[in-house]
Structures are given as C-alpha cells and as structure tokens.
Motif scaffolding. Structure first.
Motif, PDB file in Angstrom:
ATOM      1  N   ARG A  30       0.838  -1.241  -0.086  1.00  0.00           N
ATOM      2  CA  ARG A  30      -0.106  -0.082  -0.166  1.00  0.00           C
ATOM      3  C   ARG A  30       0.814   1.430   0.024  1.00  0.00           C
ATOM      4  NH1 ARG A  30      -1.238  -3.572   3.573  1.00  0.00           N
ATOM      5  NH2 ARG A  30      -2.892  -4.994   3.263  1.00  0.00           N
ATOM      6  N   THR A  67       1.132   3.513   5.479  1.00  0.00           N
ATOM      7  CA  THR A  67       0.358   2.264   5.802  1.00  0.00           C
ATOM      8  C   THR A  67       1.201   1.147   5.991  1.00  0.00           C
ATOM      9  OG1 THR A  67      -1.555   3.260   4.542  1.00  0.00           O
ATOM     10  CG2 THR A  67      -1.779   0.819   5.126  1.00  0.00           C
ATOM     11  N   ASP A  68       2.039   0.909   5.062  1.00  0.00           N
ATOM     12  CA  ASP A  68       2.846  -0.268   4.985  1.00  0.00           C
ATOM     13  C   ASP A  68       3.769  -0.129   6.516  1.00  0.00           C
ATOM     14  OD1 ASP A  68       1.922  -1.689   2.759  1.00  0.00           O
ATOM     15  OD2 ASP A  68       3.652  -0.946   1.520  1.00  0.00           O
ATOM     16  N   THR A 128       1.620  -0.647   9.606  1.00  0.00           N
ATOM     17  CA  THR A 128       1.027  -1.969   9.714  1.00  0.00           C
ATOM     18  C   THR A 128       2.238  -3.044   9.934  1.00  0.00           C
ATOM     19  OG1 THR A 128      -0.503  -1.861   8.075  1.00  0.00           O
ATOM     20  CG2 THR A 128      -0.024  -3.853   8.691  1.00  0.00           C
ATOM     21  N   MET A 129       3.401  -2.899   9.680  1.00  0.00           N
ATOM     22  CA  MET A 129       4.457  -3.970  10.089  1.00  0.00           C
ATOM     23  C   MET A 129       4.864  -3.391  11.230  1.00  0.00           C
ATOM     24  SD  MET A 129       6.310  -4.787   6.506  1.00  0.00           S
ATOM     25  CE  MET A 129       6.415  -3.063   5.767  1.00  0.00           C
ATOM     26  N   ILE A 170       3.262  -2.058  13.905  1.00  0.00           N
ATOM     27  CA  ILE A 170       2.324  -2.585  14.949  1.00  0.00           C
ATOM     28  C   ILE A 170       2.499  -4.077  15.078  1.00  0.00           C
ATOM     29  CG2 ILE A 170      -0.186  -2.799  15.493  1.00  0.00           C
ATOM     30  CD1 ILE A 170      -0.579  -0.019  14.317  1.00  0.00           C
ATOM     31  N   THR A 171       2.564  -4.877  13.945  1.00  0.00           N
ATOM     32  CA  THR A 171       2.648  -6.279  14.002  1.00  0.00           C
ATOM     33  C   THR A 171       4.088  -6.586  14.577  1.00  0.00           C
ATOM     34  OG1 THR A 171       1.394  -6.351  12.072  1.00  0.00           O
ATOM     35  CG2 THR A 171       2.503  -8.247  12.757  1.00  0.00           C
TER      36      THR A 171
END
Length: 128
Positions: A103, A107-108, A111-112, A114-115
């Motif tokens: 994305r 966003t990428d 997301t990564m 937080i993960t």
C-alpha cells in the motif's frame, strides 16, 4: 490461423485494412518485438526482491526456532524481522523495496510496525 504468444516487451499497433480489401470495420493487430534489455531488467528485478527474501528467511528462521520448542526466542526473531521489514520499507524507494510495497509507505510501515511490536510484546510476556 494459429495465434502465437507475444513477448511482454512487444509493441502493439493497430493496422487498418483498406476499404476495398476488407469490410470497413476490419482491423488487424500486429506485434513487433521491441529490442528488450531483458538481462538488465531481470537483474534489477531480482535485486529488488532481496528485502523480501531477507524477511522470508528471518520469519522462516523464527518458525524453525519455535518448532525446536523455543517459543519466546522464535517470536522475538519474527518480531525483529517484521520490524526490520518496516525499516526497509521506510528507507528504500518503492522500486527497490520490491514486494514489500503493498500500500502506501505510511500504511505499510504502520502495519508492519504494529505487528512487529505486538509480536515483541507477546515474546516478552510469554513464559518459557
């Protein structure tokens, strides 16, 4: 007439057949193979997938460690790998990041991040 596959680098053009030779709506699509520098392009494409390869190797190593009954160390390895992927996505341009680009950059990375952070917390709170 049997159709032949067209090379990905081929240039397509539409050719009109004269009115006296065929119906007015007849068109023929021809392909001419453009000289492609596939050697350079394939190396560039292969080099752009190195970040994803590193991430896959890191996650695979973490899964092997988990399979050897060291859940905390395996989870920590995977979380560091995912956080490293977020860092690579942050600093590399989109054409060099390869398939880490899904994305927008924001966003990428979010997301990564937080993960990876959640996996690190999981590794920290899990009893061995």
């Amino acid at each position: 007439m049997k159709s032949q596959p067209v090379a990905a680098s081929a240039e397509l053009s539409v050719v009109r057949i004269p009115d006296d030779a065929a119906p007015a709506s007849a068109e023929r699509v021809t392909a001419s193979a453009a000289p492609a520098h596939s050697g350079h392009r394939s190396w560039s494409r292969a080099l752009s997938e190195i970040p994803l390869g590193l991430v896959i190797c890191g996650v695979g190593l973490g899964l092997v460690i988990i399979a050897l009954h060291h859940f905390r160390w395996g989870s920590l390895t995977i979380s560091i790998t995912v956080l490293g992927a977020a860092l690579l996505r942050l600093v590399l341009p989109a054409r060099r990041a390869g398939l880490l680009v899904v994305r927008s950059r924001f966003t990428d990375v979010l997301t990564m991040g937080i993960t990876g952070g959640a996996l690190m917390v999981l590794a920290a709170v899990t009893s061995s």
